[in-house]
Design a protein around this motif. Structure first.
Motif, PDB file in Angstrom:
ATOM      1  N   ALA A 100      10.520   5.284  13.850  1.00 23.23           N
ATOM      2  CA  ALA A 100       9.234   5.878  14.185  1.00 23.23           C
ATOM      3  C   ALA A 100       8.596   6.548  12.962  1.00 23.23           C
ATOM      4  O   ALA A 100       7.396   6.404  12.702  1.00 23.23           O
ATOM      5  CB  ALA A 100       9.389   6.890  15.320  1.00 23.23           C
ATOM      6  N   ALA A 101       9.418   7.281  12.194  1.00 25.26           N
ATOM      7  CA  ALA A 101       8.908   7.952  10.996  1.00 25.26           C
ATOM      8  C   ALA A 101       8.427   6.934   9.965  1.00 25.26           C
ATOM      9  O   ALA A 101       7.393   7.135   9.306  1.00 25.26           O
ATOM     10  CB  ALA A 101      10.003   8.839  10.396  1.00 25.26           C
ATOM     11  N   GLN A 102       9.161   5.828   9.833  1.00 25.91           N
ATOM     12  CA  GLN A 102       8.766   4.781   8.888  1.00 25.91           C
ATOM     13  C   GLN A 102       7.428   4.164   9.301  1.00 25.91           C
ATOM     14  O   GLN A 102       6.560   3.898   8.457  1.00 25.91           O
ATOM     15  CB  GLN A 102       9.850   3.703   8.844  1.00 25.91           C
ATOM     16  N   LEU A 103       7.257   3.939  10.601  1.00 32.42           N
ATOM     17  CA  LEU A 103       6.003   3.351  11.086  1.00 32.42           C
ATOM     18  C   LEU A 103       4.834   4.314  10.900  1.00 32.42           C
ATOM     19  O   LEU A 103       3.742   3.897  10.491  1.00 32.42           O
ATOM     20  CB  LEU A 103       6.154   2.972  12.557  1.00 32.42           C
ATOM     21  N   VAL A 104       5.052   5.579  11.181  1.00 36.69           N
ATOM     22  CA  VAL A 104       3.990   6.586  10.965  1.00 36.69           C
ATOM     23  C   VAL A 104       3.584   6.616   9.495  1.00 36.69           C
ATOM     24  O   VAL A 104       2.396   6.645   9.161  1.00 36.69           O
ATOM     25  CB  VAL A 104       4.459   7.981  11.437  1.00 36.69           C
ATOM     26  N   ALA A 105       4.567   6.611   8.602  1.00 33.38           N
ATOM     27  CA  ALA A 105       4.277   6.653   7.164  1.00 33.38           C
ATOM     28  C   ALA A 105       3.534   5.402   6.718  1.00 33.38           C
ATOM     29  O   ALA A 105       2.580   5.484   5.927  1.00 33.38           O
ATOM     30  CB  ALA A 105       5.579   6.804   6.376  1.00 33.38           C
ATOM     31  N   ALA A 106       3.945   4.236   7.213  1.00 29.66           N
ATOM     32  CA  ALA A 106       3.290   2.979   6.828  1.00 29.66           C
ATOM     33  C   ALA A 106       1.868   2.924   7.340  1.00 29.66           C
ATOM     34  O   ALA A 106       0.962   2.427   6.649  1.00 29.66           O
ATOM     35  CB  ALA A 106       4.095   1.795   7.363  1.00 29.66           C
ATOM     36  N   THR A 107       1.650   3.437   8.536  1.00 29.25           N
ATOM     37  CA  THR A 107       0.293   3.471   9.112  1.00 29.25           C
ATOM     38  C   THR A 107      -0.617   4.371   8.287  1.00 29.25           C
ATOM     39  O   THR A 107      -1.765   4.016   7.985  1.00 29.25           O
ATOM     40  CB  THR A 107       0.338   3.965  10.566  1.00 29.25           C
ATOM     41  N   TYR A 108      -0.108   5.531   7.923  1.00 27.21           N
ATOM     42  CA  TYR A 108      -0.901   6.486   7.137  1.00 27.21           C
ATOM     43  C   TYR A 108      -1.195   5.932   5.749  1.00 27.21           C
ATOM     44  O   TYR A 108      -2.330   6.035   5.256  1.00 27.21           O
ATOM     45  CB  TYR A 108      -0.150   7.808   7.036  1.00 27.21           C
ATOM     46  N   ALA A 109      -0.206   5.321   5.113  1.00 26.85           N
ATOM     47  CA  ALA A 109      -0.406   4.751   3.775  1.00 26.85           C
ATOM     48  C   ALA A 109      -1.448   3.630   3.810  1.00 26.85           C
ATOM     49  O   ALA A 109      -2.292   3.523   2.906  1.00 26.85           O
ATOM     50  CB  ALA A 109       0.918   4.218   3.233  1.00 26.85           C
ATOM     51  N   LEU A 110      -1.410   2.808   4.844  1.00 29.57           N
ATOM     52  CA  LEU A 110      -2.398   1.732   4.983  1.00 29.57           C
ATOM     53  C   LEU A 110      -3.789   2.309   5.191  1.00 29.57           C
ATOM     54  O   LEU A 110      -4.763   1.840   4.579  1.00 29.57           O
ATOM     55  CB  LEU A 110      -2.004   0.836   6.159  1.00 29.57           C
ATOM     56  N   ASP A 120      -7.725  -0.866  -4.867  1.00 31.31           N
ATOM     57  CA  ASP A 120      -7.040  -2.081  -5.303  1.00 31.31           C
ATOM     58  C   ASP A 120      -6.714  -2.939  -4.088  1.00 31.31           C
ATOM     59  O   ASP A 120      -5.946  -2.530  -3.210  1.00 31.31           O
ATOM     60  CB  ASP A 120      -5.766  -1.691  -6.047  1.00 31.31           C
ATOM     61  N   ILE A 121      -7.273  -4.136  -4.022  1.00 29.46           N
ATOM     62  CA  ILE A 121      -7.079  -4.995  -2.859  1.00 29.46           C
ATOM     63  C   ILE A 121      -5.629  -5.446  -2.725  1.00 29.46           C
ATOM     64  O   ILE A 121      -5.119  -5.647  -1.621  1.00 29.46           O
ATOM     65  CB  ILE A 121      -8.043  -6.208  -2.919  1.00 29.46           C
ATOM     66  N   TRP A 122      -4.927  -5.572  -3.864  1.00 34.41           N
ATOM     67  CA  TRP A 122      -3.536  -6.013  -3.801  1.00 34.41           C
ATOM     68  C   TRP A 122      -2.620  -4.891  -3.352  1.00 34.41           C
ATOM     69  O   TRP A 122      -1.597  -5.131  -2.709  1.00 34.41           O
ATOM     70  CB  TRP A 122      -3.101  -6.600  -5.141  1.00 34.41           C
ATOM     71  N   GLU A 123      -2.977  -3.651  -3.654  1.00 31.82           N
ATOM     72  CA  GLU A 123      -2.229  -2.515  -3.114  1.00 31.82           C
ATOM     73  C   GLU A 123      -2.459  -2.427  -1.600  1.00 31.82           C
ATOM     74  O   GLU A 123      -1.534  -2.126  -0.836  1.00 31.82           O
ATOM     75  CB  GLU A 123      -2.666  -1.213  -3.784  1.00 31.82           C
ATOM     76  N   LEU A 124      -3.684  -2.719  -1.176  1.00 31.89           N
ATOM     77  CA  LEU A 124      -3.971  -2.755   0.258  1.00 31.89           C
ATOM     78  C   LEU A 124      -3.114  -3.813   0.943  1.00 31.89           C
ATOM     79  O   LEU A 124      -2.539  -3.569   2.009  1.00 31.89           O
ATOM     80  CB  LEU A 124      -5.455  -3.057   0.487  1.00 31.89           C
ATOM     81  N   GLU A 125      -3.002  -4.971   0.319  1.00 29.98           N
ATOM     82  CA  GLU A 125      -2.197  -6.042   0.903  1.00 29.98           C
ATOM     83  C   GLU A 125      -0.711  -5.662   0.943  1.00 29.98           C
ATOM     84  O   GLU A 125      -0.017  -5.962   1.914  1.00 29.98           O
ATOM     85  CB  GLU A 125      -2.390  -7.337   0.110  1.00 29.98           C
ATOM     86  N   THR A 126      -0.230  -4.984  -0.100  1.00 31.98           N
ATOM     87  CA  THR A 126       1.156  -4.514  -0.108  1.00 31.98           C
ATOM     88  C   THR A 126       1.419  -3.567   1.062  1.00 31.98           C
ATOM     89  O   THR A 126       2.439  -3.670   1.747  1.00 31.98           O
ATOM     90  CB  THR A 126       1.468  -3.809  -1.439  1.00 31.98           C
ATOM     91  N   ARG A 127       0.473  -2.671   1.296  1.00 28.76           N
ATOM     92  CA  ARG A 127       0.651  -1.703   2.382  1.00 28.76           C
ATOM     93  C   ARG A 127       0.466  -2.367   3.755  1.00 28.76           C
ATOM     94  O   ARG A 127       1.098  -1.951   4.742  1.00 28.76           O
ATOM     95  CB  ARG A 127      -0.320  -0.534   2.203  1.00 28.76           C
ATOM     96  N   HIS A 128      -0.370  -3.370   3.826  1.00 25.03           N
ATOM     97  CA  HIS A 128      -0.552  -4.120   5.067  1.00 25.03           C
ATOM     98  C   HIS A 128       0.757  -4.823   5.452  1.00 25.03           C
ATOM     99  O   HIS A 128       1.193  -4.772   6.604  1.00 25.03           O
ATOM    100  CB  HIS A 128      -1.681  -5.144   4.891  1.00 25.03           C
ATOM    101  N   HIS A 129       1.376  -5.450   4.470  1.00 21.66           N
ATOM    102  CA  HIS A 129       2.670  -6.098   4.722  1.00 21.66           C
ATOM    103  C   HIS A 129       3.707  -5.068   5.138  1.00 21.66           C
ATOM    104  O   HIS A 129       4.484  -5.301   6.083  1.00 21.66           O
ATOM    105  CB  HIS A 129       3.130  -6.839   3.460  1.00 21.66           C
TER     106      HIS A 129
END
Length: 214
Positions: A100-110, A120-129
């Motif tokens: 759950a904590a990992q998902l919250v962090a990934a959502t916030y980073a995205l 940076d569009i490629w940083e966006l894509e990294t965070r999307h993945h």
């Protein structure tokens, strides 16, 4: 990281991003100069990419980047939905506090990257993945996660040109879509989470189909 792994990741990223064009020949001498490495790790990487259908091998002609095909995209998308909806169900059932904590962090980073002006569009894509990986990460199946990675890259070959061309949103609020998906997952609502996941992918697919004249 081994040289073969480095070669694999470099080639895969360049194919998915379109830097190595669909149908283009992959000559060993050119690749060696491009990535500054010998033939052996490159051959190993190309064989691995062939298994993932990003590269094809032609008798007496060597390797070539796989062509883009709407039929291939539809096949990969259907398979991706089968794998990911089941992996998401398992993740919601098995995921603990760390998931759950990992998902919250990934959502916030995205969200942060998506809202950055001129980001940076490629940083966006990294965070999307990373977001989609985090969503499924507690499924308990290495096979499912491996298939997720392969199918993510297979479909991203079609999504990324739309994203880079500035038509990726199509009037959609992508930050809100990912946030709603994360909220449903964190609430352990399997039905809603899977419905949102399918809607999310189908909305992107509609843009891709329009681009390819379907």
């Amino acid at each position: 990281m081994t040289l073969a792994e480095k070669a694999y990741l470099s080639l895969r990223n360049d194919i998915v991003r379109g830097d190595l064009k669909p149908g283009g020949a992959l000559k060993m001498a050119d690749l060696s100069a491009r990535y500054d490495m010998g033939f052996s790790p490159l051959r190993e990487a190309l064989s691995r990419l062939q298994g993932e259908r990003l590269v094809i091998s032609e008798s007496l002609r060597g390797f070539r980047v796989s062509e883009l095909s709407l039929a291939e995209f539809e096949d990969a998308l259907r398979t991706r939905l089968v794998i990911e909806t089941e992996a998401l169900r398992l993740s919601l059932r098995l995921g603990g506090d760390d998931w759950a904590a990992q998902l919250v962090a990934a959502t916030y980073a995205l969200k942060l990257q998506a809202e950055r002006s001129g980001g940076d569009i490629w940083e966006l894509e990294t965070r999307h993945h990373a977001f989609h990986r985090a969503l499924l990460s507690a499924c308990g199946s290495r096979w499912m996660l491996d298939f997720f990675e392969q199918l993510y890259m297979a479909t991203d070959r079609y999504r990324l040109p739309v994203l880079v061309g500035g038509a990726g949103g199509g009037g959609r609020d992508l930050v809100a879509e990912h946030a709603a998906l994360a909220d449903a997952a964190l609430a352990r609502d399997e039905t809603l989470a899977n419905r949102l996941l399918v809607q999310h992918y189908e909305a992107t697919a509609a843009t891709i189909r329009a681009r390819h004249g379907a």
